[in-house]
Design a protein around this motif. Structure first.
Motif, short mmCIF file in Angstrom:
data_model
loop_
_atom_site.label_atom_id
_atom_site.label_comp_id
_atom_site.label_asym_id
_atom_site.label_seq_id
_atom_site.Cartn_x
_atom_site.Cartn_y
_atom_site.Cartn_z
N ARG A 108 4.99 81.37 -63.16
CA ARG A 108 4.45 82.57 -62.56
C ARG A 108 3.45 83.25 -63.48
N GLY A 109 3.88 83.59 -64.69
CA GLY A 109 2.99 84.31 -65.59
C GLY A 109 1.75 83.53 -65.97
N PHE A 110 1.92 82.34 -66.53
CA PHE A 110 0.79 81.58 -67.06
C PHE A 110 -0.02 80.89 -65.97
N LEU A 111 0.63 80.10 -65.11
CA LEU A 111 -0.10 79.31 -64.11
C LEU A 111 -0.87 80.20 -63.13
N SER A 123 -5.63 81.41 -60.75
CA SER A 123 -6.20 82.42 -59.85
C SER A 123 -7.69 82.60 -60.05
N ASP A 124 -8.15 82.46 -61.29
CA ASP A 124 -9.58 82.65 -61.58
C ASP A 124 -10.43 81.50 -61.07
N TYR A 125 -9.81 80.36 -60.75
CA TYR A 125 -10.58 79.18 -60.38
C TYR A 125 -10.36 78.71 -58.95
N ILE A 126 -9.15 78.87 -58.42
CA ILE A 126 -8.90 78.39 -57.06
C ILE A 126 -8.39 79.49 -56.14
N GLY A 127 -8.33 80.71 -56.62
CA GLY A 127 -7.89 81.83 -55.80
C GLY A 127 -6.39 82.04 -55.87
N LEU A 128 -5.96 83.24 -55.50
CA LEU A 128 -4.56 83.61 -55.64
C LEU A 128 -3.66 82.81 -54.71
N PHE A 129 -4.06 82.66 -53.44
CA PHE A 129 -3.20 81.97 -52.47
C PHE A 129 -2.97 80.52 -52.88
N SER A 130 -4.04 79.82 -53.24
CA SER A 130 -3.91 78.42 -53.68
C SER A 130 -3.08 78.33 -54.96
#
Length: 250
Positions: free
Chosen positions: A151-154, A159-166
């Protein structure tokens, strides 16, 4: 292309390797424990090393200020969301305590749980020593380490590269695969739990809440497993006693 510090790449690769290791070792460990070639205590200790090795590496990056504490959610803001999360923890605690009491006092419920646990009963504690290691070793380690990593790291990285949902889907998928040793059905169920934990993390804006929730659920499963195993042992002893009584009866 993801632009990460070399240390972040190392942690990321270790996390990616965790499902592979779990898939590779799951049947071997299961067979070894069932056959008596490996004790549950040894398995619990190996699980703790497996969890803490990448986590310590991540925490080292935090100390080196490569990864910020805020990036992995290790903060408390005293916001409304945080306090709602704290209330959720308290409600879950009461619910789990009642669940333990119900299991301890309801033999019919034990039979239902025994059937549910068939796929992973081999790894559940059966003695007080095993329960202690499972509670304070495996469960606490899983709550801290898995939440920091998945949760924390991944979520922070992806999120910066494939978006939060993905990121939610990918991190939960990997989280589920890491529990393949419990069987495919439980791996899928764990992946769903991962999605729920991710949602709680986002809504409460604190990984601390999710760490406590995760650890509590694992501790609960260990206690329930212990009670079920103890019930099976007691039933076996009762059956042997009855058989001996019949054999010696005139």
């Amino acid at each position: 292309m993801m632009t990460l510090h070399i240390g972040e790449w190392i942690v990321l690769l270790m996390i990616m390797a965790m499902p592979i290791y779990s898939f590779w070792e799951s049947d071997k460990t299961k067979r070894a424990v069932i056959a008596g070639h490996k004790t549950k205590l040894r398995m619990y200790q190996e699980t703790m090393v497996y969890l803490w090795f990448p986590t310590v590496t991540l925490l080292a990056l935090v100390l080196m200020q490569v990864v910020r504490i805020s990036d992995i959610g290790l903060y408390w803001r005293s916001s409304m969301a945080n306090w709602v999360g704290a209330c959720l923890v308290m409600c879950l605690f009461v619910y789990l305590v009642l669940g333990v009491y119900k299991t301890k006092s309801n033999s019919q419920n034990n039979e239902e749980l025994r059937n549910t646990m068939k796929t992973h009963s081999w790894m559940m504690p059966a003695s007080r020593c095993e329960l202690t290691w499972f509670t304070f070793g495996v469960s606490m380690s899983a709550g801290i380490c898995e939440e920091l990593l998945f949760r924390g790291f991944l979520l922070s990285v992806f999120s910066d590269y494939i978006g939060l949902f993905s990121s939610l889907i990918l991190s939960s998928f990997l989280f589920g695969l890491c529990h393949i040793y419990q069987g495919w059905l439980n791996a899928i169920r764990t992946g769903i739990y991962g999605l729920v934990f991710s949602g709680i993390y986002i809504l409460t804006d604190s990984l601390l809440i999710v760490i406590i929730l995760h650890a509590m659920l694992d501790i609960y499963s260990g206690i329930i497993g212990y009670l079920i195993n103890q019930s099976s042992i007691d039933n076996a002893k009762l059956y042997i006693t009855k058989s001996d009584t019949k054999a010696t009866a005139p």
